[in-house]
Write an enzyme that holds these catalytic residues in place. Sequence first.
Site, PDB file in Angstrom:
ATOM      1  N   GLY A 196       0.778  -1.228   0.000  1.00  0.00           N
ATOM      2  CA  GLY A 196       0.000   0.000   0.000  1.00  0.00           C
ATOM      3  C   GLY A 196       0.811   1.280   0.000  1.00  0.00           C
ATOM      4  CD  GLN A 197       4.856  -0.109   1.124  1.00  0.00           C
ATOM      5  OE1 GLN A 197       4.025  -0.669   0.415  1.00  0.00           O
ATOM      6  NE2 GLN A 197       5.723  -0.775   1.875  1.00  0.00           N
ATOM      7  CD  GLU A 198       2.324   9.200  -2.818  1.00  0.00           C
ATOM      8  OE1 GLU A 198       1.953  10.087  -3.614  1.00  0.00           O
ATOM      9  OE2 GLU A 198       2.898   9.453  -1.732  1.00  0.00           O
ATOM     10  CG  LEU A 239       4.871  -0.624  -3.526  1.00  0.00           C
ATOM     11  CD1 LEU A 239       4.864  -1.616  -2.375  1.00  0.00           C
ATOM     12  CD2 LEU A 239       5.702  -1.159  -4.683  1.00  0.00           C
TER      13      LEU A 239
END
Length: 202
Positions: free
Chosen positions: A78-80, A82
Amino acid sequence: MYTLLSGLYKYLFQKDEYFVLILGLDNAGKTTYLEQTKTKFNRSYQGMNLSKITSTVGLNIGKIDLGKVRLNFWDLGGQEELQSLWDKYYAESHAVIYIVDSSDTERLEESKTAFDKMITNSSLCGVPLMLLANKQDLDGCVKVSDMKAIFSPSQELIGHRDLHVSGVSALKGDGVNEGIHWLVESIKKNSIQRPPTLKDIT
């Protein structure tokens, strides 16, 4: 005769296979939720230590069987940086579980922005959606009623798809069973629009 035997084979030896995306910001509890799901629905599964789960970089997968249905889960990072990869999985998915960290009030707007971008993608048109307010066991978390209010402006974007909003504690497993059973029924109901693939029982 062939048709009869073919139908019997399908009934005895094949499952309807569906693919479910688990999305949300990093640290929302997506992998913990997946681990709880696998533990609760797979008797032989030996889950990992939930306290040692770290942020997903890439993809975690899992599967469970409920009767003649097999759910395959794709838990995406969920990292920006990704989130741009999420849409590579939309066309093949039959449902989305979107998890929000209800204890992280500072990132709720960021989570809603990612949510809105996700549901406007035409490849997800009509797929059932489960919006989960995770970490309901923590003091100071945003309650489900308030979470609904925060995400209510997105209703127009959500459209007429099946939607289930509830609170969960992925760490404790609260609310996992109910949500998965709702998801299965909604996916089956939507199978005319998004038919399953057939999988030989193994």
